[in-house]
Design a protein around this motif. Structure first.
Motif, short mmCIF file in Angstrom:
data_model
loop_
_atom_site.label_atom_id
_atom_site.label_comp_id
_atom_site.label_asym_id
_atom_site.label_seq_id
_atom_site.Cartn_x
_atom_site.Cartn_y
_atom_site.Cartn_z
N PRO A 291 0.83 -1.21 0.00
CA PRO A 291 0.00 0.00 0.00
C PRO A 291 0.86 1.25 0.00
CG PRO A 291 -0.74 -1.59 1.66
CD PRO A 291 0.59 -2.07 1.16
N HIS A 292 0.22 2.38 -0.13
CA HIS A 292 0.93 3.65 -0.13
C HIS A 292 1.71 3.81 1.17
CE1 HIS A 292 1.65 7.98 -0.19
NE2 HIS A 292 1.39 7.94 -1.49
N PRO A 293 2.98 4.24 1.11
CA PRO A 293 3.79 4.34 2.33
C PRO A 293 3.24 5.33 3.35
CG PRO A 293 4.92 5.33 0.43
CD PRO A 293 3.76 4.58 -0.10
N GLY A 294 2.34 6.21 2.94
CA GLY A 294 1.77 7.17 3.86
C GLY A 294 0.86 6.57 4.91
N GLU B 67 -9.23 5.02 1.67
CA GLU B 67 -8.80 5.80 0.53
C GLU B 67 -7.29 6.02 0.51
OE1 GLU B 67 -10.56 7.04 -2.14
OE2 GLU B 67 -12.10 5.67 -1.38
N ALA B 68 -6.67 6.00 1.70
CA ALA B 68 -5.24 6.28 1.78
C ALA B 68 -4.39 5.15 1.22
CB ALA B 68 -4.85 6.54 3.24
N PHE B 69 -5.00 4.02 0.93
CA PHE B 69 -4.24 2.87 0.44
C PHE B 69 -4.08 2.86 -1.08
CE2 PHE B 69 -5.37 1.63 4.65
CZ PHE B 69 -4.37 0.77 5.07
N LYS B 70 -4.70 3.81 -1.75
CA LYS B 70 -4.62 3.84 -3.22
C LYS B 70 -3.21 4.13 -3.68
CE LYS B 70 -9.32 5.19 -4.58
NZ LYS B 70 -10.11 6.26 -5.24
N ARG B 71 -2.80 3.45 -4.73
CA ARG B 71 -1.53 3.76 -5.37
C ARG B 71 -1.53 3.19 -6.78
NH1 ARG B 71 3.65 1.27 -2.78
NH2 ARG B 71 4.46 2.64 -4.39
N THR B 72 -0.66 3.72 -7.62
CA THR B 72 -0.55 3.26 -9.00
C THR B 72 0.83 2.67 -9.20
OG1 THR B 72 -2.07 4.98 -9.76
CG2 THR B 72 -0.68 3.94 -11.42
N VAL B 73 0.87 1.48 -9.81
CA VAL B 73 2.14 0.81 -10.08
C VAL B 73 2.24 0.53 -11.58
CG1 VAL B 73 2.34 -0.24 -7.80
CG2 VAL B 73 1.13 -1.47 -9.61
N ASN C 133 -7.64 -4.44 -3.14
CA ASN C 133 -6.68 -5.29 -3.83
C ASN C 133 -5.58 -5.84 -2.93
OD1 ASN C 133 -7.00 -2.88 -6.39
ND2 ASN C 133 -7.89 -4.92 -6.45
N PHE C 134 -5.48 -5.35 -1.70
CA PHE C 134 -4.41 -5.79 -0.81
C PHE C 134 -4.91 -6.85 0.15
CE2 PHE C 134 -3.18 -1.34 -1.80
CZ PHE C 134 -2.02 -1.63 -2.50
N LYS C 135 -4.04 -7.79 0.49
CA LYS C 135 -4.36 -8.82 1.48
C LYS C 135 -4.22 -8.23 2.88
CE LYS C 135 -2.31 -12.26 -1.61
NZ LYS C 135 -1.21 -13.24 -1.79
N SER C 136 -4.86 -8.87 3.84
CA SER C 136 -4.83 -8.34 5.21
C SER C 136 -3.41 -8.26 5.75
CB SER C 136 -5.70 -9.21 6.13
OG SER C 136 -5.28 -10.56 6.11
N GLU C 137 -2.55 -9.27 5.44
CA GLU C 137 -1.18 -9.23 5.93
C GLU C 137 -0.42 -8.03 5.35
OE1 GLU C 137 -1.50 -13.26 4.24
OE2 GLU C 137 -3.15 -11.99 4.90
N GLU C 138 -0.68 -7.73 4.05
CA GLU C 138 0.01 -6.62 3.40
C GLU C 138 -0.43 -5.29 4.01
OE1 GLU C 138 0.43 -8.78 -0.96
OE2 GLU C 138 -1.33 -7.56 -0.50
N ALA D 152 2.03 -2.84 6.31
CA ALA D 152 2.28 -1.46 5.89
C ALA D 152 1.92 -0.46 6.99
CB ALA D 152 1.47 -1.15 4.63
N VAL D 153 0.96 -0.84 7.85
CA VAL D 153 0.48 0.10 8.87
C VAL D 153 1.33 0.06 10.13
CG1 VAL D 153 -1.42 0.54 10.46
CG2 VAL D 153 -1.89 0.13 8.04
N LEU D 154 1.63 -1.13 10.64
CA LEU D 154 2.38 -1.24 11.87
C LEU D 154 3.80 -0.72 11.70
CD1 LEU D 154 -0.06 -3.02 12.69
CD2 LEU D 154 1.54 -4.46 13.94
N PRO D 155 4.41 -0.23 12.77
CA PRO D 155 5.79 0.27 12.66
C PRO D 155 6.71 -0.77 12.06
CG PRO D 155 4.86 0.85 14.79
CD PRO D 155 3.86 -0.05 14.12
N GLU D 156 7.57 -0.33 11.19
CA GLU D 156 8.48 -1.24 10.49
C GLU D 156 9.36 -1.97 11.49
OE1 GLU D 156 11.41 -1.20 6.57
OE2 GLU D 156 10.70 0.67 7.47
N GLY D 157 9.45 -3.28 11.31
CA GLY D 157 10.27 -4.08 12.21
C GLY D 157 9.50 -4.76 13.31
N GLN D 158 8.19 -4.47 13.44
CA GLN D 158 7.38 -5.12 14.47
C GLN D 158 6.58 -6.27 13.88
OE1 GLN D 158 5.04 -2.36 16.73
NE2 GLN D 158 6.81 -1.50 17.77
N GLU D 159 6.34 -7.27 14.71
CA GLU D 159 5.66 -8.48 14.25
C GLU D 159 4.23 -8.18 13.82
OE1 GLU D 159 4.75 -13.01 15.86
OE2 GLU D 159 5.35 -11.43 17.24
#
Length: 473
Positions: free
Chosen positions: A69-72, A82-88, A172-177, A181-188
């Motif tokens: 998802p969008h890094p924001g 809506e914040a999860f939208k992104r174009t690849v 379009n994103f799975k729950s794990e994805e 993306a939401v939880l702080p990077e590096g946390q389980e």
């Protein structure tokens, strides 16, 4: 070369030596890293994997941003879809619409296979053509291999690969994805849960609690049929086997209906104990019973042992101390039309064993004849405490012992954190019974409850010298 060979032997030795103690695979790699400083790139990737419960996939390594998802959204606590939208940018092949099906069939290994995303989209500049979206991990350089080009040549399709701007949304994103993306990077990241009818039951860790309502909403969005998500807020109470919980998302309705081994149960999940992970164990014990057998269920809950046993035409005496469990047990017996075969009690386990169980055994065992094949089974499914109840069987009956074949069989459950859980369970049972069970019992591993914590079932026939107190001459 010598160093790599030595490290490989070290890895093999330490990995297999520590397998029994649940040593994690990344930890073994880190041990190897201590002995080799010449391959740092490898350990950067492995260390990254230890942050998450889900292993990093090959897709992420090829193009790590493709399905993120969008890094924001990082740090979001209230869900904003809506914040999860992104174009690849993905590779696409322009083909005539009449041969789209043939192209899909011929290039099925290279076509995008992700659920929820269209593989064929319209070409806004040409009504007679379509874009076939290709998997960017199979076509990383936006060019097809020789074999794919030969296939397209046979179909008269130009092999040039275009760049297509694909819009991804929350759907379009799975729950794990999403959670990663939401939880702080590096946390389980934990996306697993137990499903009890329309309820999803989570056991969140402390670092996930600030995001608990978002996690609950994502779980509900991504799992059809889930309309309520709860999180356990304290440990199970050993007396009534229930626990406090917080509703994270959805309706505050905790009365649910579940189906296990083709039998329906209704219950209030907030007031009684129910664990869907025990369905296989319930079925295993019930399969041991034959029509006409007698089952004493000491900690019956809402009836997952008692009701299927009654369905097999066994006679059942079922007990539970929790008034709510007792009430739902009666309800489920009527629901499944076995209320005439199940006699329910709302008593302490010891009182039940010393009262109704003793009375039934005292009356039935002396009447058994050699040719009769009635078996008596006692189920004690209270893993936290059941082993402590076994001392009740000491001289529970008075008189001459019955035939050894007719002695009741006990199925007692327990937790163990011992390095040898089977031996631990047996020794604790022997201490309560005051006799050895060597060669007279079996243990079955039910499930892994937590790291280094096992749930086991110990089955044995009560020895005659334990069960019977002989009258004084």
């Amino acid at each position: 070369l010598w160093r790599l060979g030595y490290c490989a032997r070290l890895l093999k030795t330490n990995h297999f030596r520590t397998a029994a103690s649940n040593t994690s695979f990344p930890a073994v790699w880190m041990l190897l890293a201590q002995h080799s400083g010449r391959i740092p790139g490898l350990f950067v990737v492995v260390k990254k994997n230890t942050f998450f419960t889900m292993p990093e996939t090959v897709e992420d390594k090829t193009n790590p941003e493709l399905y993120l998802p969008h890094p924001g959204v990082r740090g979001m606590t209230l869900l904003d879809r809506e914040a999860f939208k992104r174009t690849v940018v993905v590779p696409a092949l322009k083909v005539k619409k009449e041969i789209v099906h043939k192209v899909l069939k011929s290039l099925k290994q290279s076509v995008l296979q992700r659920p929820g995303l269209k593989r064929v989209v319209e070409d806004p500049e040409d009504e007679e053509s379509r874009f076939v979206i290709l998997d960017p991990h199979k076509v990383p350089e936006f060019s097809l291999g020789e074999s794919e080009q030969q296939v397209l040549k046979q179909l008269s399709v130009h092999p040039e690969v275009s760049k297509y701007h694909l819009e991804l949304t929350y759907e379009n994103f799975k729950s794990e994805e999403i959670l990663r993306a939401v939880l702080p990077e590096g946390q389980e990241v934990t996306s697993g849960f137990s499903r009890v009818g329309h309820i999803a039951h989570l056991n969140l860790r402390d670092h996930q609690l600030p995001y608990r309502h978002l996690i609950g909403q994502v779980i509900m969005d991504k799992n059809p049929g889930i309309t309520c998500v709860v999180n356990k807020t304290n440990i199970i109470d050993s007396t009534y086997r229930n626990f406090e919980m917080e509703v994270l998302a959805g309706e505050n309705n905790l009365v649910t209906k579940v189906k296990e081994n083709n039998i329906s149960y209704e219950l209030d999940f907030s007031k009684v104990y129910w664990n869907p992970r025990l369905s296989t164990e319930h079925g295993r014990i019930v399969e041991l019973l034959q029509a006409g057998d007698v089952l004493f269920d000491v900690f019956a809950g809402v009836g997952p042992f008692a009701i299927p046993a009654a369905k097999r035409k066994c006679r059942v005496l079922a007990n539970d101390l929790n008034p709510e469990s007792y009430s739902w047990l009666l309800h489920n017996c009527k629901l499944n039309k076995v209320d005439t075969r199940v006699k329910a009690f709302n008593m302490d386990g010891r009182a039940f064993l010393r009262g109704p169980v003793r009375e039934e055994l005292s009356r039935e065992l002396p009447l058994l004849k050699e040719e009769q094949k009635t078996s008596f089974h006692i189920v004690m499914n209270l893993p936290a405490l059941a082993l402590e109840f076994l001392d009740v069987f000491r001289h529970l009956l008075v008189g001459e012992p019955c035939s050894p074949a007719a002695l009741p069989t006990v199925h007692c459950y327990g937790f163990s954190k011992h390095s040898n859980p089977a031996r631990d369970i047996q020794e604790r049972a022997e201490a309560a019974l005051g006799t050895s069970l060597a060669g007279r019992c079996s243990t079955f591993q039910v499930r892994n409850v937590a790291p280094n914590k096992e749930m086991l079932c110990l089955s044995f026939q009560i020895p005659a010298d334990v069960l019977y107190k002989r009258p004084c001459p």
